[in-house]
Motif scaffolding. Sequence first.
Motif, mmCIF file in Angstrom:
data_model
loop_
_atom_site.group_PDB
_atom_site.id
_atom_site.type_symbol
_atom_site.label_atom_id
_atom_site.label_comp_id
_atom_site.label_asym_id
_atom_site.label_seq_id
_atom_site.Cartn_x
_atom_site.Cartn_y
_atom_site.Cartn_z
ATOM 1 N N THR A 11 1.004 -1.560 0.223
ATOM 2 C CA THR A 11 0.040 -0.066 -0.282
ATOM 3 C C THR A 11 0.921 1.757 0.407
ATOM 4 N N GLU A 12 1.955 1.119 0.202
ATOM 5 C CA GLU A 12 3.174 2.333 0.102
ATOM 6 C C GLU A 12 3.892 2.041 -0.196
ATOM 7 N N LYS A 13 4.427 3.694 -1.503
ATOM 8 C CA LYS A 13 5.386 3.745 -1.801
ATOM 9 C C LYS A 13 6.914 3.780 -0.963
ATOM 10 N N PRO A 14 7.984 2.327 -1.775
ATOM 11 C CA PRO A 14 9.221 2.534 -1.263
ATOM 12 C C PRO A 14 10.042 4.275 -0.898
ATOM 13 N N SER A 15 10.424 4.339 0.227
ATOM 14 C CA SER A 15 11.704 5.202 0.958
ATOM 15 C C SER A 15 11.634 4.300 2.487
ATOM 16 N N LYS A 16 13.056 5.527 2.612
ATOM 17 C CA LYS A 16 12.934 4.994 3.566
ATOM 18 C C LYS A 16 12.817 5.313 4.912
ATOM 19 N N GLU A 17 11.759 5.802 4.874
ATOM 20 C CA GLU A 17 10.892 5.591 5.659
ATOM 21 C C GLU A 17 10.062 4.976 5.893
ATOM 22 N N LEU A 18 9.674 3.923 4.595
ATOM 23 C CA LEU A 18 8.634 2.557 4.777
ATOM 24 C C LEU A 18 9.524 2.085 5.332
ATOM 25 N N ASN A 19 10.829 1.751 4.625
ATOM 26 C CA ASN A 19 11.758 0.474 5.412
ATOM 27 C C ASN A 19 12.085 0.679 6.694
ATOM 28 N N GLU A 20 12.014 1.437 7.422
ATOM 29 C CA GLU A 20 12.082 2.071 9.019
ATOM 30 C C GLU A 20 10.713 1.297 9.663
ATOM 31 N N ARG A 21 9.325 2.158 8.579
ATOM 32 C CA ARG A 21 8.411 1.935 9.602
ATOM 33 C C ARG A 21 7.776 -0.123 9.519
ATOM 34 N N ILE A 22 8.303 -0.498 8.815
ATOM 35 C CA ILE A 22 8.123 -1.786 8.258
ATOM 36 C C ILE A 22 9.336 -2.802 9.210
ATOM 37 N N SER A 23 10.391 -2.133 9.522
ATOM 38 C CA SER A 23 11.109 -3.201 10.831
ATOM 39 C C SER A 23 11.024 -2.886 11.863
ATOM 40 N N LEU A 24 10.565 -4.912 11.522
ATOM 41 C CA LEU A 24 9.905 -5.017 13.073
ATOM 42 C C LEU A 24 10.571 -4.560 15.245
ATOM 43 N N ASN A 25 11.821 -3.743 14.836
ATOM 44 C CA ASN A 25 12.057 -3.126 15.828
ATOM 45 C C ASN A 25 11.380 -1.488 16.376
ATOM 46 N N THR A 26 11.005 -1.173 14.892
ATOM 47 C CA THR A 26 10.313 -0.300 15.544
ATOM 48 C C THR A 26 8.425 -0.457 15.628
ATOM 49 N N SER A 27 7.897 -2.078 14.767
ATOM 50 C CA SER A 27 6.567 -1.832 15.998
ATOM 51 C C SER A 27 7.264 -1.928 17.292
ATOM 52 N N ALA A 28 7.621 -2.972 18.115
ATOM 53 C CA ALA A 28 8.476 -3.376 18.860
ATOM 54 C C ALA A 28 8.354 -2.130 20.210
ATOM 55 N N LYS A 29 9.005 -1.122 19.678
ATOM 56 C CA LYS A 29 8.928 0.454 20.473
ATOM 57 C C LYS A 29 7.640 0.817 20.423
ATOM 58 N N LEU A 30 6.978 0.921 19.667
ATOM 59 C CA LEU A 30 5.553 1.104 19.492
ATOM 60 C C LEU A 30 4.512 0.718 20.426
ATOM 61 N N VAL A 31 4.936 -0.397 20.990
ATOM 62 C CA VAL A 31 3.752 -0.947 21.665
ATOM 63 C C VAL A 31 4.492 -1.006 22.024
ATOM 64 N N ALA A 32 5.395 -1.091 22.913
ATOM 65 C CA ALA A 32 6.308 -0.809 23.941
ATOM 66 C C ALA A 32 5.993 -0.020 25.033
ATOM 67 N N ASP A 33 6.589 1.214 24.366
ATOM 68 C CA ASP A 33 6.355 2.614 24.747
ATOM 69 C C ASP A 33 4.708 2.965 25.048
ATOM 70 N N HIS A 34 3.976 2.354 24.576
ATOM 71 C CA HIS A 34 2.646 2.085 25.086
ATOM 72 C C HIS A 34 1.846 1.881 26.266
ATOM 73 N N PHE A 35 3.092 0.718 26.447
ATOM 74 C CA PHE A 35 2.456 0.424 27.861
ATOM 75 C C PHE A 35 3.618 0.604 28.719
ATOM 76 N N GLY A 36 4.233 1.013 28.365
ATOM 77 C CA GLY A 36 5.741 1.616 29.477
ATOM 78 C C GLY A 36 6.331 0.696 29.759
ATOM 79 N N PHE A 37 7.112 -0.440 28.493
ATOM 80 C CA PHE A 37 8.292 -1.426 29.604
ATOM 81 C C PHE A 37 8.887 -0.599 29.456
ATOM 82 N N ILE A 38 10.115 -0.744 30.793
ATOM 83 C CA ILE A 38 11.242 -0.469 31.073
ATOM 84 C C ILE A 38 12.434 -0.999 30.427
ATOM 85 N N ASN A 39 12.607 -2.453 30.050
ATOM 86 C CA ASN A 39 13.871 -2.865 29.241
ATOM 87 C C ASN A 39 13.396 -3.157 28.229
ATOM 88 N N ARG A 40 14.807 -2.863 26.921
ATOM 89 C CA ARG A 40 14.433 -3.027 26.022
ATOM 90 C C ARG A 40 13.758 -4.500 25.325
#
Length: 385
Positions: free
Chosen positions: A112-141
């Motif tokens: 659905t999205e055009k290829p870009s540097k931003e898209l590469n970062e958005r589909i990174s599992l690290n990005t999703s993990a940080k977003l979800v972890a921050d939502h709950f306030g997990f302290i550890n990486r």
Amino acid sequence: MSKRTMTDIFISSDNILSPIGLSTAVNFERLKQDISGIKKQDNKRMSEQPFYAALFENDFSGNDLPDSFTKFEKLLIASVDDALSKTEIRATDKKTVFIISTTKGNISLLETEKPSKELNERISLNTSAKLVADHFGFINRPVIISNACISGMLAILTGMRLIQSGQYDHAVVTGADVISKFILSGFQSFQAISPSVCKPFDAARDGINLGEGAGTVILTSNKNYSSGVKVAGGSVSNDANHISGPSRTGEELNIAINKAMSMAGVSADDIGFISAHGTATVFNDEMEAKAINLAGLQFAPVNSLKGYYGHTLGAAGLIESIISIQSLKDNTVIPTPGFENMGVTQPVNVCTTVIQTPLQHCLKTASGFGGCNAALVFSKQQNQQ
């Protein structure tokens, strides 16, 4: 580390989000009623031809979470939120680790999205993990587990090992995958998708159905937070046979099974039932049957839940483990939908009806691309009957 000195790892709470239901209790009750989430799908965005899969009827809103979260992330958040609501364990505790299991993550954004540097970062599992972890306030990486179809089980095993290492007291283990054209077409290219509802271990089996969902298990070393079941043992192995074809002998899955049972201090006679991977492909089911026989478990009732959920990829090991945990608590073995006639060369006791029987221990297995195998033993606590 010997069995006597090993820290016990208890299940504190859990959740399943699936097309069958949005809580563990609802999912389990509907499985006992033989209700499946698999339906014929006519979705031209995913496939020109109709296909069978277990998909959410509406795009999962995740309790009206903002659109900055993807469907994948909303599933993770909703599942973790429900599991956390049932325990006193907190995300903000520095002794709590957060583990995410998935095979595909946000890969559907490529459609659905055009290829870009931003898209590469958005589909990174690290990005999703940080977003979800921050939502709950997990302290550890957060820790990310992505190892094909054993990802969910390996995430549970990783949580167990991290707690037993002394680094943490609790682990919030979650996993999800969402089905998209990218994923479906990949399995279609292998000619692995069944044109009907899948038939694990059956003579007429002809492939898998896919499914989407999420599961969360909260582990703890604190007996006071236990819900009555513990992760008694676990192991992984790799057969290094082929990128997409499992071992032809089952010896390597058998190694994982034996190590898991040894760690749990149980024998084949102690296993009340086996929750198999049971994908309904010709090679997987044959390999599992051979491994079950090598482990001396050919008389234990065996089920596959793929006829209810489809193959939920990175969530499968979690969802199916949670159903196994509920089965122990309820002294109930769930049947294998789609099975009629034995289709493997080694004898396995495929469960075809709901069985009510006293249960103390069960075995969960999984195998995946790249030759990976996993086995977990779940046991009731000594005072739980």
